[in-house]
Design an enzyme around this catalytic site. Structure first.
Site, short mmCIF file in Angstrom:
data_model
loop_
_atom_site.label_atom_id
_atom_site.label_comp_id
_atom_site.label_asym_id
_atom_site.label_seq_id
_atom_site.Cartn_x
_atom_site.Cartn_y
_atom_site.Cartn_z
CG ASN A 75 28.13 72.78 32.52
OD1 ASN A 75 27.87 72.05 31.56
ND2 ASN A 75 29.35 72.81 33.08
CG PHE A 106 29.93 67.74 24.49
CD1 PHE A 106 30.53 68.45 25.52
CD2 PHE A 106 30.50 66.53 24.12
CE1 PHE A 106 31.66 67.96 26.17
CE2 PHE A 106 31.63 66.04 24.75
CZ PHE A 106 32.21 66.75 25.78
CB SER A 136 32.08 66.54 29.48
OG SER A 136 30.77 66.99 29.80
CG ASN A 142 27.28 67.84 32.03
OD1 ASN A 142 26.77 67.41 33.07
ND2 ASN A 142 28.06 68.91 32.00
CB THR A 143 28.48 63.45 26.77
OG1 THR A 143 28.34 64.78 26.28
CG2 THR A 143 28.25 62.47 25.63
CE LYS A 165 38.74 70.86 30.93
NZ LYS A 165 38.07 72.09 30.43
CG ASN A 212 35.63 68.64 32.18
OD1 ASN A 212 34.77 69.48 32.40
ND2 ASN A 212 35.77 68.07 30.99
#
Length: 336
Positions: A106, A110, A172, A174-175, A217, A246
């Site tokens: 993915n 967010f 994460s 993805n940011t 996390k 994560n």
């Protein structure tokens, strides 16, 4: 029943199938009655977990289906990641099934309805949920890293009353730039600020007991020295525990699917060995006191037991639900 439905669901785009699943869970949550979780309870940080198997963040980002998820047999449910302001996330497509590998990639970024909406949703259904609910918080994409603490502080303040525990997501992939906050000094500073804010909120809301524990996390991709520095620094700054881990940006050589080349975070079975090692290293750093939540690639009872043996107090999963269906919850929870 899920085994019969899965081929049909897998013909649909993954994100659309996800929305259908959430709609079904919302309907399930609206039904009268509750289902007692199986397994043995445990007391940690002032919270009672009916069993040690939880849902990881990412499925119920906006807390729209939390009541239904609570009825599946989980010992706890984590929602989010929640950002202070609404944001759409990254462009679609951004979720990919790797069926041959029983994995997902993915790059959601967010996507969130925002902290106010999530707080409202949880407040509305809280009496229908019999298990602890954690809230995973993050920053908005357009917030500069230098101002990130303000985003996390806003989320904590907005969600404090409805969260049983709070997870600070610094990991994460993805940011853009988010993982820079995972560096030891940055993580320590941010957690210290949130610990001060939590103390202020505990005075403002004295009836909220226990005070929600703070978790950090971490990514599975941290080098050993970086993991030690980040984890120990976060705990010194006021965190009560660590969620490991994560998704990973690594691509194990064992992957078969052509979709493995997609950018984003990998979850599911190929992550298990990496996450297990991170849990083991985390426990070695923190000792016996702080709580460690193990997450990553769990799909069998043996996987959960391995996480417990490595030092996890609790475990979470999400991706395996896509491939195994909701019956997996009680299979994992039996005896936990």
């Amino acid at each position: 029943m899920y085994a019969a439905l899965r081929p049909l669901l897998f013909t649909l785009p993954p994100e659309f199938a996800h929305k259908l699943a959430l709609a079904a869970l919302r309907g399930f949550g609206a039904l009268p009655g509750s289902a007692a979780p199986s397994g043995s309870g445990v007391e940690l940080l002032g919270l009672t977990f009916p069993n040690r198997i939880g849902l990881a963040a990412g499925l119920d980002k906006d807390a729209t289906a939390t009541a239904g998820l609570g009825k599946l047999g989980f010992g706890f449910v984590e929602v989010g990641t929640v950002t202070p302001r609404p944001q759409p996330g990254n462009p679609k497509p951004r979720l990919f099934r790797l069926q041959e590998d029983r994995a997902l990639i993915n790059r959601m970024g967010f996507n969130s309805a925002g902290a106010d909406v999530v707080a409202k949703n949880l407040r509305r259904m809280r009496d229908c949920i019999d298990v602890p609910v954690g809230v995973n918080i993050g920053k908005n994409r357009d917030t500069e890293l230098t101002d990130a603490v303000d985003d996390y502080r806003t989320c904590l303040a907005t969600l404090y009353e409805v969260a049983d525990y709070v997870v600070v997501n610094l990991s994460s992939p993805n940011t853009p730039g988010l993982r820079d906050l995972q560096a030891a000094d940055a993580a320590c500073t941010l957690v210290a600020e949130l610990a001060v804010e939590r103390q202020r909120l505990s005075v403002q809301y004295p009836d909220k007991q226990p005070v929600p524990p703070l978790f950090v996390k971490i990514a599975p991709d941290l080098a050993a020295a970086d993991l030690e520095a980040t984890v120990s620094g976060a705990l010194r700054a006021g965190a009560d525990g660590i969620v490991a881990t994560n998704t990973t940006v690594a691509r194990p050589a064992s992957l078969y699917s052509k979709r493995a080349a997609q950018a984003g975070g990998l979850s599911g079975q190929p992550l298990f060995a990496i996450a297990l090692d991170a849990v083991r290293r985390t426990r070695a750093v923190v000792g016996q006191g702080p709580v460690v939540v193990g997450v990553g690639g769990i799909s069998r009872r043996q996987d959960a037991e391995a996480m417990f043996d490595a030092g996890a107090d609790l475990v979470q999963f999400y991706s395996a639900l896509v491939f195994e269906g909701p019956a997996l919850v009680r299979r994992l929870a039996g005896g936990s």
